[in-house]
Design a protein around this motif. Structure first.
Motif, PDB file in Angstrom:
ATOM      1  N   PHE A   1      -6.223 -14.664  29.159  1.00  0.00           N
ATOM      2  CA  PHE A   1      -6.745 -14.431  30.502  1.00  0.00           C
ATOM      3  C   PHE A   1      -6.505 -13.004  30.994  1.00  0.00           C
ATOM      4  N   SER A   2      -5.935 -12.159  30.185  1.00  0.00           N
ATOM      5  CA  SER A   2      -5.679 -10.771  30.561  1.00  0.00           C
ATOM      6  C   SER A   2      -6.944  -9.942  30.384  1.00  0.00           C
ATOM      7  N   ASN A   3      -7.158  -9.026  31.318  1.00  0.00           N
ATOM      8  CA  ASN A   3      -8.345  -8.181  31.287  1.00  0.00           C
ATOM      9  C   ASN A   3      -8.009  -6.766  31.723  1.00  0.00           C
TER      10      ASN A   3
ATOM     11  N   ASP B   1      -2.550 -11.776  33.104  1.00  0.00           N
ATOM     12  CA  ASP B   1      -2.445 -13.073  33.778  1.00  0.00           C
ATOM     13  C   ASP B   1      -1.659 -14.039  32.940  1.00  0.00           C
TER      14      ASP B   1
END
Length: 129
Positions: free
Chosen positions: A104-106, A129
């Motif tokens: 979920f990391s961006n 995240d």
């Protein structure tokens, strides 16, 4: 005495290989996560750096969608990696382009616009995240 002649040494080398394999798995996983984060941050920074202040947003959107393999058709869904279409309920004063890392990391490239749709400011950042 060689390894073939001493069964104790043979067992020792088998256990040594097993232990090294077990130790290497978390190291490899850590390296993959670090590379994924670094790659997403780099892509967001490169994309944001290419955008000139005062540029029109429409060619930037087209370039991003072409780069990600998403071609938007009028009346159809927007790309999940791009937020900012007024007809989809977003404000017309900015656009956000996403560059996925792991799970979920961006990494993001945030573009703020003037009233006539020109780039006023840009910012690349990473959010885990």
């Amino acid at each position: 005495m060689s390894v073939q002649e001493n069964p104790g040494k043979k067992i020792f080398y088998i256990y040594l290989k097993i232990v090294l394999f077990i130790i290497s798995l978390p190291v490899i996983l850590f390296m993959l996560v670090a590379y994924s984060i670094w790659s997403a941050e780099r892509d967001a920074n490169v994309f944001c750096d290419k955008i000139a202040l005062g540029a029109d947003i429409i060619p930037i959107i087209r370039q991003f969608e072409k780069q990600t393999g998403f071609e938007r058709k009028p009346g159809h869904k927007v790309s999940a990696r791009h937020y900012g279409f007024p007809d989809e309920g977003f404000d017309n004063d900015g656009h956000t382009f996403l560059f996925p890392a792991l799970m979920f990391s961006n990494a993001y490239c945030q573009i703020d616009l003037t009233e006539n749709g020109k780039v006023k400011s840009k910012n690349a950042y990473f959010q885990a995240d």
